[in-house]
Design a protein around this motif. Structure first.
Motif, short mmCIF file in Angstrom:
data_model
loop_
_atom_site.label_atom_id
_atom_site.label_comp_id
_atom_site.label_asym_id
_atom_site.label_seq_id
_atom_site.Cartn_x
_atom_site.Cartn_y
_atom_site.Cartn_z
N LEU A 7 3.04 -11.01 4.59
CA LEU A 7 1.96 -11.25 3.61
C LEU A 7 1.95 -12.66 3.27
O LEU A 7 2.77 -13.50 3.04
CB LEU A 7 2.28 -10.50 2.17
N ALA A 39 -2.06 -10.77 -4.47
CA ALA A 39 -0.82 -10.39 -3.63
C ALA A 39 -0.24 -9.15 -4.39
O ALA A 39 0.28 -8.22 -3.54
CB ALA A 39 -0.07 -11.55 -3.50
N LEU A 40 -0.09 -9.41 -5.70
CA LEU A 40 0.69 -8.25 -6.10
C LEU A 40 0.20 -7.02 -6.05
O LEU A 40 0.72 -5.95 -5.98
CB LEU A 40 1.00 -8.76 -7.68
N GLU A 42 -1.60 -6.02 -3.55
CA GLU A 42 -1.40 -5.71 -2.32
C GLU A 42 0.00 -5.07 -2.05
O GLU A 42 0.38 -4.02 -1.50
CB GLU A 42 -1.62 -6.84 -1.41
N LEU A 43 0.86 -5.63 -2.76
CA LEU A 43 2.30 -5.30 -2.54
C LEU A 43 2.66 -3.95 -3.43
O LEU A 43 3.59 -3.46 -3.00
CB LEU A 43 3.22 -6.15 -3.12
N THR A 46 1.47 -1.71 -0.40
CA THR A 46 1.91 -1.95 1.03
C THR A 46 3.03 -2.63 1.04
O THR A 46 3.41 -3.24 0.30
CB THR A 46 0.92 -3.06 1.66
N ARG A 47 4.07 -1.96 2.06
CA ARG A 47 5.20 -2.55 2.46
C ARG A 47 5.23 -3.63 3.65
O ARG A 47 4.82 -3.58 4.42
CB ARG A 47 6.23 -1.34 2.87
N VAL A 48 5.77 -4.95 3.21
CA VAL A 48 5.76 -5.89 4.00
C VAL A 48 7.20 -6.25 4.18
O VAL A 48 7.97 -6.01 3.52
CB VAL A 48 4.73 -7.25 3.49
N VAL A 51 7.17 -12.52 2.65
CA VAL A 51 6.05 -13.23 2.04
C VAL A 51 6.09 -14.55 2.41
O VAL A 51 7.13 -15.25 2.01
CB VAL A 51 5.88 -12.69 0.58
N ILE A 69 6.91 -10.53 -7.85
CA ILE A 69 7.28 -9.89 -6.55
C ILE A 69 8.88 -9.37 -6.86
O ILE A 69 8.91 -8.24 -6.22
CB ILE A 69 7.17 -10.97 -5.43
N ASP A 73 9.79 -5.75 -5.85
CA ASP A 73 10.88 -5.35 -4.68
C ASP A 73 11.88 -6.69 -4.44
O ASP A 73 11.37 -7.66 -3.96
CB ASP A 73 10.40 -4.92 -3.31
N ILE A 76 12.58 -8.19 -0.71
CA ILE A 76 11.72 -8.86 0.13
C ILE A 76 11.84 -10.39 0.27
O ILE A 76 11.96 -10.88 -0.77
CB ILE A 76 10.08 -8.61 -0.37
#
Length: 207
Positions: A7, A39-40, A42-43, A46-48, A51, A69, A73, A76
């Motif tokens: 991401l 971004a938040l 999206e997170l 979605t698991r990335v 970042v 973030i 998690d 990450i």
């Protein structure tokens, strides 16, 4: 093999298209966002795997986004990218447990190096943990057939809980399923142990 998912958050993300093409050509999947809020969101869906986060963005700053973030998690890895070399920003970012810190303008090879440094480190930890559990699995299986006292059962369950915590950290679903089956077997064997010994626990040995 699944692609590593990146991401990349930058309000000038359109200017980074050459970097993104460079990474996609090396089999990385790149998801882009133009703001911390985006971004938040999206997170949350979605698991990335990692970042890349611009520090200086309108709206929610990079440091504020970083804090959020870590709430979503904490595992990450986040690489902070900034034009500023001000010491307080670096200290804030490092205090928030960033994985790496890059100064703009970054070139594609810097990004690639940061990816390999951070993700290969995680991969090596994962592989080592998996290998260690595979060895311990055989020992626990042998112990299950021999354990015959309260203290031995307590020691065995401490081992199972230890490996549960270790495997949760590396998110290896295959190994976790094996551990779960071993826990089920341990519960069954412990039930039989209780059935065998239950009457004796209430026998008055002094009578």
């Amino acid at each position: 093999m699944n692609k590593i998912k990146i991401l990349w958050v930058d309000d000038e993300i359109d200017l980074l298209k050459p970097h993104i093409i460079f990474l996609e050509a090396r089999n990385y999947e790149v998801i882009t966002c133009k703001s911390g809020q985006e971004a938040l969101e999206e997170l949350a869906e979605t698991r990335v795997d990692i970042v890349f986060l611009d520090e200086n963005m309108p709206g929610i700053s990079g440091l504020e986004t970083l804090s959020e973030i870590k709430i979503i998690d904490s595992s990450i890895p986040v690489v902070m990218i900034t034009k500023s070399e001000e010491e307080f920003i670096m200290e804030e970012a490092i205090g928030s447990k960033i994985a790496d810190y890059l100064i703009k303008p970054v070139n594609p090879n810097q990004i690639l190096l940061s990816l390999k440094k951070n993700l290969d480190h995680s991969r090596l930890i994962s592989e080592k943990t998996t290998s260690n559990y595979q060895q311990e699995f055989r020992k626990i299986a042998m112990d299950l057939s021999m354990v015959n006292s309260y203290q031995e059962w307590a020691d065995l369950y401490k081992k199972l809980i230890y490996w549960e915590l270790q495997l949760e950290e590396i998110e290896d679903s295959g190994m976790f399923e094996i551990l779960e089956s071993q826990k089920i077997e341990a519960n069954q064997q412990f039930g039989k142990f209780v059935e065998r010994n239950y009457p004796d626990w209430f026998t008055d040995v002094d009578a």
